[in-house]
Write an enzyme that holds these catalytic residues in place. Structure first.
Site, PDB file in Angstrom:
ATOM      1  N   LYS A 189      53.828  55.458 -47.331  1.00 56.27           N
ATOM      2  CA  LYS A 189      54.780  56.201 -48.164  1.00 56.27           C
ATOM      3  C   LYS A 189      56.122  55.475 -48.096  1.00 56.27           C
ATOM      4  O   LYS A 189      56.798  55.507 -47.070  1.00 56.27           O
ATOM      5  CB  LYS A 189      54.958  57.644 -47.686  1.00 56.27           C
ATOM      6  CG  LYS A 189      55.671  58.475 -48.771  1.00 56.27           C
ATOM      7  CD  LYS A 189      56.391  59.685 -48.260  1.00 56.27           C
ATOM      8  CE  LYS A 189      57.751  59.405 -47.713  1.00 56.27           C
ATOM      9  NZ  LYS A 189      58.738  58.859 -48.673  1.00 56.27           N
ATOM     10  N   CYS A 300      69.508  48.560 -39.643  1.00 55.76           N
ATOM     11  CA  CYS A 300      69.370  49.301 -38.382  1.00 55.76           C
ATOM     12  C   CYS A 300      70.058  48.560 -37.243  1.00 55.76           C
ATOM     13  O   CYS A 300      70.650  49.168 -36.363  1.00 55.76           O
ATOM     14  CB  CYS A 300      67.899  49.530 -38.074  1.00 55.76           C
ATOM     15  SG  CYS A 300      66.946  48.003 -38.062  1.00 55.76           S
ATOM     16  N   GLU A 399      75.492  56.820 -35.841  1.00 52.45           N
ATOM     17  CA  GLU A 399      75.098  55.738 -36.745  1.00 52.45           C
ATOM     18  C   GLU A 399      75.649  56.082 -38.131  1.00 52.45           C
ATOM     19  O   GLU A 399      75.369  57.152 -38.675  1.00 52.45           O
ATOM     20  CB  GLU A 399      73.575  55.617 -36.824  1.00 52.45           C
ATOM     21  CG  GLU A 399      73.166  54.455 -37.711  1.00 52.45           C
ATOM     22  CD  GLU A 399      71.655  54.346 -37.933  1.00 52.45           C
ATOM     23  OE1 GLU A 399      71.026  55.391 -38.209  1.00 52.45           O
ATOM     24  OE2 GLU A 399      71.116  53.232 -37.853  1.00 52.45           O
TER      25      GLU A 399
HETATM   26  P1  NAD Z   1      65.073  58.598 -43.197  1.00 48.79           P
HETATM   27  O1  NAD Z   1      64.731  58.987 -41.815  1.00 48.79           O
HETATM   28  O2  NAD Z   1      65.898  59.511 -44.009  1.00 48.79           O
HETATM   29  O3  NAD Z   1      63.763  58.336 -44.063  1.00 48.79           O
HETATM   30  C1  NAD Z   1      62.804  57.362 -43.695  1.00 48.79           C
HETATM   31  C2  NAD Z   1      61.490  57.693 -44.350  1.00 48.79           C
HETATM   32  O4  NAD Z   1      61.001  58.911 -43.789  1.00 48.79           O
HETATM   33  C3  NAD Z   1      61.566  57.926 -45.859  1.00 48.79           C
HETATM   34  O5  NAD Z   1      60.410  57.388 -46.468  1.00 48.79           O
HETATM   35  C4  NAD Z   1      61.560  59.444 -45.964  1.00 48.79           C
HETATM   36  O6  NAD Z   1      61.059  59.922 -47.195  1.00 48.79           O
HETATM   37  C5  NAD Z   1      60.646  59.815 -44.820  1.00 48.79           C
HETATM   38  N1  NAD Z   1      60.798  61.175 -44.273  1.00 48.79           N
HETATM   39  C6  NAD Z   1      61.898  61.967 -44.292  1.00 48.79           C
HETATM   40  N2  NAD Z   1      61.633  63.140 -43.667  1.00 48.79           N
HETATM   41  C7  NAD Z   1      60.348  63.077 -43.233  1.00 48.79           C
HETATM   42  C8  NAD Z   1      59.508  63.957 -42.510  1.00 48.79           C
HETATM   43  N3  NAD Z   1      59.925  65.155 -42.098  1.00 48.79           N
HETATM   44  N4  NAD Z   1      58.250  63.571 -42.223  1.00 48.79           N
HETATM   45  C9  NAD Z   1      57.799  62.339 -42.612  1.00 48.79           C
HETATM   46  N5  NAD Z   1      58.560  61.453 -43.315  1.00 48.79           N
HETATM   47  C10 NAD Z   1      59.818  61.826 -43.612  1.00 48.79           C
HETATM   48  O7  NAD Z   1      65.746  57.158 -43.087  1.00 48.79           O
HETATM   49  P2  NAD Z   1      66.374  56.291 -44.258  1.00 48.79           P
HETATM   50  O8  NAD Z   1      67.686  56.909 -44.620  1.00 48.79           O
HETATM   51  O9  NAD Z   1      65.367  56.023 -45.312  1.00 48.79           O
HETATM   52  O10 NAD Z   1      66.621  54.884 -43.521  1.00 48.79           O
HETATM   53  C11 NAD Z   1      67.733  54.634 -42.751  1.00 48.79           C
HETATM   54  C12 NAD Z   1      67.421  54.823 -41.276  1.00 48.79           C
HETATM   55  O11 NAD Z   1      66.343  53.975 -40.922  1.00 48.79           O
HETATM   56  C13 NAD Z   1      68.579  54.416 -40.393  1.00 48.79           C
HETATM   57  O12 NAD Z   1      68.712  55.339 -39.342  1.00 48.79           O
HETATM   58  C14 NAD Z   1      68.140  53.062 -39.848  1.00 48.79           C
HETATM   59  O13 NAD Z   1      68.737  52.694 -38.631  1.00 48.79           O
HETATM   60  C15 NAD Z   1      66.673  53.260 -39.731  1.00 48.79           C
HETATM   61  N6  NAD Z   1      65.979  51.966 -39.716  1.00 48.79           N
HETATM   62  C16 NAD Z   1      65.466  51.520 -38.533  1.00 48.79           C
HETATM   63  C17 NAD Z   1      64.844  50.267 -38.457  1.00 48.79           C
HETATM   64  C18 NAD Z   1      64.301  49.731 -37.161  1.00 48.79           C
HETATM   65  O14 NAD Z   1      63.573  48.733 -37.185  1.00 48.79           O
HETATM   66  N7  NAD Z   1      64.626  50.332 -36.023  1.00 48.79           N
HETATM   67  C19 NAD Z   1      64.738  49.489 -39.617  1.00 48.79           C
HETATM   68  C20 NAD Z   1      65.263  49.977 -40.811  1.00 48.79           C
HETATM   69  C21 NAD Z   1      65.875  51.227 -40.846  1.00 48.79           C
END
Ligand code: NAD
Length: 502
Positions: A189, A300, A399
């Site tokens: 997804k 991230c 963050e």
């Molecule tokens: P997010 O947590 O809002 O969403 C990430 C994904 O999770 C999306 O596809 C979203 O639709 C899905 N999602 C949301 N709620 C969910 C739930 N309850 N159950 C299952 N899936 C759900 O994050 P974002 O805003 O898309 O991305 C930014 C974040 O990602 C930042 O915190 C960043 O640091 C992190 N990130 C981490 C890495 C890493 O390698 N550590 C890499 C890239 C991004």
């Protein structure tokens, strides 16, 4: 800038989007409600995606399970899977013109970055995991001599993968590459904010010879489609990248719906620890500026907390401000753009609010703290420096996921190392010093899953895993660790019959 780079600009209206979910080898919609997707660069409507219901997620997962059984994907010789993955990577490289446009029109990645980094890195990550397919195996272990002990790896079955919006294609490849190479099927997804480019990736997988259903994509919101995927009883492992808060929800769901293992790649608040002997200030300034402004801070591992020895602090801050003055925002489809938009208005509000709250709490704004004037319709934030901050200033604690750098100074090594620690996050850390002893001492003491010494940022060395400590996650993407985490291990003990019994 050479003419070739300039030439890759394109008209966003000319990009034809793949539409729907991708299930059983084809695009489909399945009667779900539609969800509008906007262009980050100008806020205009890009297209729509289906918002998967739990029924649609169920169909995608069951189809993947059936495909595993009918195609024998997990039982095939590993080198056969590797061949298909390598072909897939070659097709991704060859499709760079279209894939890079899809990525640029729908995300925060300028076309230059999509072409120079995103697409080649995506293809190469898949190649890396293809190479793992037959390189890591189980064990024959020491037991009594009248028995044989084996540790036998096997794929989980269907892996549910959930990706964020900041690097849509490469994040997807870090999930799909190891799971598929290890013989699992994947239901991915993507983020509902950046849903289109992974559909193209799925089409190319079929062209490469991957059996239909082994790589399915479901579109939709996180709290509905994402949660339904995590909770599905046939999903045996979850690989998630996103925020720490969502990671906690995913882990809770995984615990309550089958006790499935999770790989969680989460948020960060990474320090750049600069000692007084770190060398040329201009070079450092460039490195630190790139570390917090790359992808407009939406990374991230963005290095967003500068912890600098007082003896070089003033000069370094001035140099960083000077360096960031030349940053100019642009549309992601303009070949000259190097600094793109924030993903949407919600994210823009969050960044601006964090800066304002920090200033209200006593921080001093040294640069930025405001939006650029253009381009119209998008949200482009100025590189921002905040000083006079403490460990309770919002911009230090939270963050932000925007181009905001806080600055704290220290006068002795232990103080600097202590400041580099964070109570919640532990994703990455940069250490800058001319002394190898100082660097290694600091490396040992900083709680971070990745430490970069006298550099900041990933290389193309996919053998180096990435993953956070503490609230930044569990497990690793990349490296052999990511591959091995897509396998479960069966312990086998065989009694060897005595000659009299045979
Ligand atoms: P997010 O947590 O809002 O969403 C990430 C994904 O999770 C999306 O596809 C979203 O639709 C899905 N999602 C949301 N709620 C969910 C739930 N309850 N159950 C299952 N899936 C759900 O994050 P974002 O805003 O898309 O991305 C930014 C974040 O990602 C930042 O915190 C960043 O640091 C992190 N990130 C981490 C890495 C890493 O390698 N550590 C890499 C890239 C991004």
């Amino acid at each position: 800038m050479n003419a070739d780079t300039q030439d890759h600009g394109f008209d966003p209206e000319d990009v034809k989007l793949p539409q729907g979910h991708f299930i059983d080898g084809k695009l489909c919609w399945l009667g779900d409600d539609g969800l509008e997707v906007m262009r980050p660069s100008d806020g205009r409507l890009l297209g729509s995606i289906p918002d998967a219901s739990a029924d649609t997620v169920d169909q995608a997962v069951r189809n993947a399970q059936a495909a595993l059984a009918s195609s024998g994907w997990g039982r095939r010789p590993p080198r056969e899977r590797a061949r298909i993955l390598r072909r897939w990577a070659d097709l991704i490289d060859a499709d760079i013109d279209y894939l890079a446009q899809l990525e640029a029109v729908g995300s925060t990645r300028p076309i230059h970055d999509a072409r120079a980094h995103e697409i080649p890195f995506t293809a190469e990550a898949i190649r890396f995991f293809a190479e793992c397919a037959d390189k890591y195996s189980g064990d024959v272990v020491s037991t009594r001599s009248d028995s044989l002990g084996l540790i036998v790896p096997e794929p989980y079955g269907v892996v549910g993968a959930i990706a964020p919006w900041n690097f849509p294609l490469s994040m997807a490849s870090w999930k799909c590459g190891p799971a598929l190479a290890a013989g699992n099927a994947i239901v991915l997804k993507p983020s509902e904010l950046t849903p289109f480019s992974t559909l193209r990736m799925a089409e190319l997988a079929i062209r490469a010879g991957m059996p239909a259903g082994i790589f399915n994509v479901v579109q939709g919101r996180g709290t509905t489609a994402g949660a339904a995927l995590v909770r599905h009883p046939l999903v045996r492992k979850v690989s998630f990248t996103g925020s720490t808060a969502t990671g906690a929800a995913v882990m809770t769901d995984a615990a309550h719906h089958g006790m499935k293992p999770v790989t969680l790649e989460l948020g960060g608040k990474s320090p750049q620890l600069v000692f007084g002997d770190a060398g040329d200030v201009k070079t450092l300034a460039g490195r630190i500026a790139r570390g917090f402004t790359s992808n407009a801070g939406q990374a991230c591992v963005a290095g967003t907390r500068l912890i600098v020895h007082a003896s070089v602090a003033e000069e370094l801050m001035s140099s960083i401000i000077e360096t960031t003055k030349s940053i100019a925002p642009g549309l992601t489809w303009d070949g000259a753009t190097r600094y793109g938009p924030l993903i949407d208005g919600r994210q823009a509000g969050k960044v601006d609010q964090a800066v304002r709250a920090s200033v209200a709490a006593g921080a001093t704004l040294l640069a930025g703290g405001a939006f650029f004037d253009g381009p119209r319709g998008g949200h482009y934030y100025r590189p921002t420096l905040l000083t006079n901050v403490t460990s309770t200033t919002p911009a230090v604690c939270d963050e932000i996921f925007g181009p905001v750098l806080t600055v704290q100074t220290f006068t002795d090594d232990d103080e600097g190392i202590a400041l580099a620690g964070h109570p919640i996050y532990g994703l990455a850390a940069g250490i800058h010093t001319g002394s190898i002893d100082r660097a290694l001492r600091a490396m040992r003491q900083v709680a971070a899953g990745t430490v970069w010494i006298n550099r900041y940022g990933r290389s193309g060395d996919f053998i180096i895993p990435t993953g956070g400590f503490q609230g930044s996650g569990i497990g690793k993407d990349l490296g052999r660790q990511a591959f091995e985490a897509c396998l479960r291990y069966k312990s086998v003990l065989v009694d060897v019959a005595s000659p009299a019994a045979t």
